[in-house]
Design a protein around this motif. Structure first.
Motif, short mmCIF file in Angstrom:
data_model
loop_
_atom_site.label_atom_id
_atom_site.label_comp_id
_atom_site.label_asym_id
_atom_site.label_seq_id
_atom_site.Cartn_x
_atom_site.Cartn_y
_atom_site.Cartn_z
N TYR A 15 0.84 -1.20 0.00
CA TYR A 15 0.00 0.00 0.00
C TYR A 15 0.87 1.25 0.00
O TYR A 15 0.58 2.22 -0.71
CB TYR A 15 -0.92 -0.01 1.22
CG TYR A 15 -1.94 1.10 1.21
CD1 TYR A 15 -3.01 1.08 0.32
CD2 TYR A 15 -1.85 2.18 2.09
CE1 TYR A 15 -3.95 2.10 0.30
CE2 TYR A 15 -2.79 3.21 2.08
CZ TYR A 15 -3.84 3.16 1.19
OH TYR A 15 -4.77 4.18 1.16
N ARG A 16 1.95 1.23 0.77
CA ARG A 16 2.86 2.37 0.80
C ARG A 16 3.46 2.63 -0.59
O ARG A 16 3.55 3.78 -1.03
CB ARG A 16 3.99 2.14 1.81
CG ARG A 16 4.98 3.33 1.89
CD ARG A 16 6.14 3.04 2.81
NE ARG A 16 5.71 2.93 4.20
CZ ARG A 16 5.75 1.82 4.92
NH1 ARG A 16 6.20 0.70 4.37
NH2 ARG A 16 5.34 1.82 6.16
N SER A 17 3.82 1.56 -1.28
CA SER A 17 4.38 1.70 -2.62
C SER A 17 3.36 2.32 -3.58
O SER A 17 3.68 3.22 -4.36
CB SER A 17 4.83 0.34 -3.14
OG SER A 17 5.29 0.43 -4.47
N THR A 18 2.12 1.84 -3.51
CA THR A 18 1.06 2.37 -4.37
C THR A 18 0.80 3.84 -4.08
O THR A 18 0.72 4.67 -5.00
CB THR A 18 -0.24 1.57 -4.17
OG1 THR A 18 -0.03 0.22 -4.58
CG2 THR A 18 -1.38 2.17 -4.99
N MET A 19 0.70 4.17 -2.78
CA MET A 19 0.36 5.54 -2.42
C MET A 19 1.52 6.51 -2.66
O MET A 19 1.30 7.70 -2.90
CB MET A 19 -0.10 5.61 -0.96
CG MET A 19 -1.39 4.84 -0.70
SD MET A 19 -2.72 5.25 -1.86
CE MET A 19 -2.97 7.00 -1.49
N THR A 20 2.74 6.02 -2.61
CA THR A 20 3.88 6.86 -2.95
C THR A 20 3.77 7.32 -4.39
O THR A 20 4.18 8.44 -4.75
CB THR A 20 5.20 6.10 -2.74
OG1 THR A 20 5.32 5.75 -1.35
CG2 THR A 20 6.40 6.93 -3.15
N HIS A 21 3.17 6.46 -5.23
CA HIS A 21 3.01 6.78 -6.65
C HIS A 21 1.79 7.67 -6.91
O HIS A 21 1.89 8.66 -7.64
CB HIS A 21 2.89 5.48 -7.45
CG HIS A 21 2.69 5.69 -8.91
ND1 HIS A 21 3.65 6.24 -9.74
CD2 HIS A 21 1.61 5.45 -9.71
CE1 HIS A 21 3.19 6.31 -10.97
NE2 HIS A 21 1.95 5.84 -10.98
N ILE A 22 0.64 7.33 -6.31
CA ILE A 22 -0.59 8.07 -6.63
C ILE A 22 -0.97 9.09 -5.57
O ILE A 22 -1.84 9.93 -5.80
CB ILE A 22 -1.78 7.13 -6.88
CG1 ILE A 22 -2.19 6.39 -5.60
CG2 ILE A 22 -1.48 6.16 -8.01
CD1 ILE A 22 -3.49 5.62 -5.73
N GLY A 23 -0.35 9.02 -4.38
CA GLY A 23 -0.67 9.93 -3.29
C GLY A 23 0.40 10.98 -3.09
O GLY A 23 1.25 11.21 -3.95
N GLU A 24 0.35 11.61 -1.93
CA GLU A 24 1.29 12.69 -1.61
C GLU A 24 2.07 12.33 -0.34
O GLU A 24 1.62 12.57 0.77
CB GLU A 24 0.52 14.00 -1.41
CG GLU A 24 1.41 15.22 -1.24
CD GLU A 24 0.61 16.50 -1.08
OE1 GLU A 24 1.25 17.54 -0.80
OE2 GLU A 24 -0.62 16.47 -1.22
N GLY A 25 3.23 11.74 -0.55
CA GLY A 25 4.02 11.25 0.56
C GLY A 25 4.59 12.32 1.46
O GLY A 25 5.00 12.04 2.60
N THR A 26 4.63 13.57 0.99
CA THR A 26 5.19 14.66 1.80
C THR A 26 4.13 15.36 2.65
O THR A 26 4.46 16.26 3.41
CB THR A 26 5.87 15.71 0.89
OG1 THR A 26 4.89 16.23 -0.03
CG2 THR A 26 7.03 15.09 0.12
N ALA A 27 2.87 14.95 2.53
CA ALA A 27 1.82 15.55 3.34
C ALA A 27 2.03 15.20 4.81
O ALA A 27 2.58 14.14 5.13
CB ALA A 27 0.45 15.07 2.88
N PRO A 28 1.61 16.07 5.73
CA PRO A 28 1.80 15.79 7.16
C PRO A 28 1.18 14.46 7.58
O PRO A 28 0.00 14.21 7.33
CB PRO A 28 1.07 16.96 7.83
CG PRO A 28 1.06 18.05 6.81
CD PRO A 28 0.96 17.37 5.49
#
Length: 301
Positions: free
Chosen positions: A180-193
């Motif tokens: 899930y972390r790998s997927t969200m790193t791609h489609i999400g915003e990993g730098t968000a608080p």
């Protein structure tokens, strides 16, 4: 930001499906129905979003769609990866219309005549379908990073498709969190608080609520529902309730053209583009979405 804590309940619908749901706020208040996306469970919804809606005087109902979380698994065929790539659903698969019917039956079970519909991604497709298939159930509609089903709009980026095609089903909780972390790193915003902690929290909860298994076939059946329904544009033109379409300009899962097309075909829809938003509801976006939803549904009172 934290995820919402639910008192989980179950409803057995007239069609035989058993759905897991939760209700927040005064049961006599106007209802906001939150409809989750592809493979996403109701525990995904941020606590701050639900809290702000409840504080504003609404009852919030959320649930696991069929083939997700603690809701029932369907006994229908699922598309192969080749069928998914070619956009063909197998014979006998269920559709978004069936999922919208599930939602209408859940509202009936809860004694809710009408609700403000808020759906994200595939949940936006279900909300749209519910709005034209059961118009009496919809007080208003909010479609978040979703699309019309037309093949020329709202498609994932090639890099996203490549990742999805190569994805392997996790075999334990640690692998589920990492996937899930790998997927969200791609489609999400990993730098968000708090993004990393939020991803780990959701993935851990989802793994446990899913019976400690990946259940790829359930996910594929939901994909099959999208494929079977195809282009819903002609039906979307018949929606009469006030509609707000929200999309980010950095979405790699559902291209922003999906939001543009949705707003163009639903009569008098308002289109809100959020700069920098990806395919995720994180802390900053939860606050902004709550404000947009409350403004939109408040105009319908």
């Amino acid at each position: 930001m934290s995820l919402a804590t639910h008192i989980e309940q179950f409803a057995t619908l007239p069609n035989g499906l058993r759905l897991c749901y939760a209700s927040h706020g005064d049961e006599s208040a106007p209802v906001v129905l939150l409809i989750a996306g592809l493979g996403v469970q109701m525990v995904y919804w941020p606590a701050v979003l639900i809290e702000q809606l409840v504080t504003a005087g609404y009852r919030v109902v959320c649930f696991d769609n069929r083939d997700a979380g603690r809701s029932a698994r369907a006994a229908t065929p699922h598309p192969s990866k080749w069928q998914q790539l070619t956009g063909k659903a197998p014979a006998g698969s269920y559709s978004l219309e069936d999922m919208a019917d599930d939602t209408a039956l859940l509202l009936d079970h809860l004694g809710i005549g009408q609700a403000h519909l808020v759906g994200m991604s595939m949940g936006g497709m279900i909300a749209q379908t519910l709005a034209y298939r059961h118009p009496q159930k919809a007080a208003s509609l909010v479609s978040i990073f979703s699309t019309t089903g037309h093949r020329k709009v709202g498609q994932p980026a090639l890099s996203t498709l490549w990742r999805m095609a190569r994805a392997k089903a996790p075999r334990n909780q640690a692998q589920a969190v990492e996937s899930y972390r790998s997927t969200m790193t791609h489609i999400g915003e990993g730098t968000a608080p708090g993004a990393q902690a939020l991803w780990e929290n959701y993935a851990s909860q989802a793994w446990l609520r899913n019976g400690e298994r990946a259940d790829a076939r359930a996910l594929f059946r939901q994909i099959g529902a999208i494929l079977k329904s195809g282009d819903r544009t002609p039906h979307l033109r018949s929606i009469q309730v006030p509609c707000l379409v929200v999309h980010g300009d950095q979405d790699r899962m559902v291209h922003p053209s999906g939001g543009v097309a949705t707003a163009q075909v639903i009569p008098n829809a308002r289109h809100e583009v959020i700069a920098g938003m990806r395919h995720e509801i994180n802390a900053p976006q939860a606050q902004r979405l709550a404000a947009l939803i409350l403004h939109h549904i408040g105009q319908q009172q």
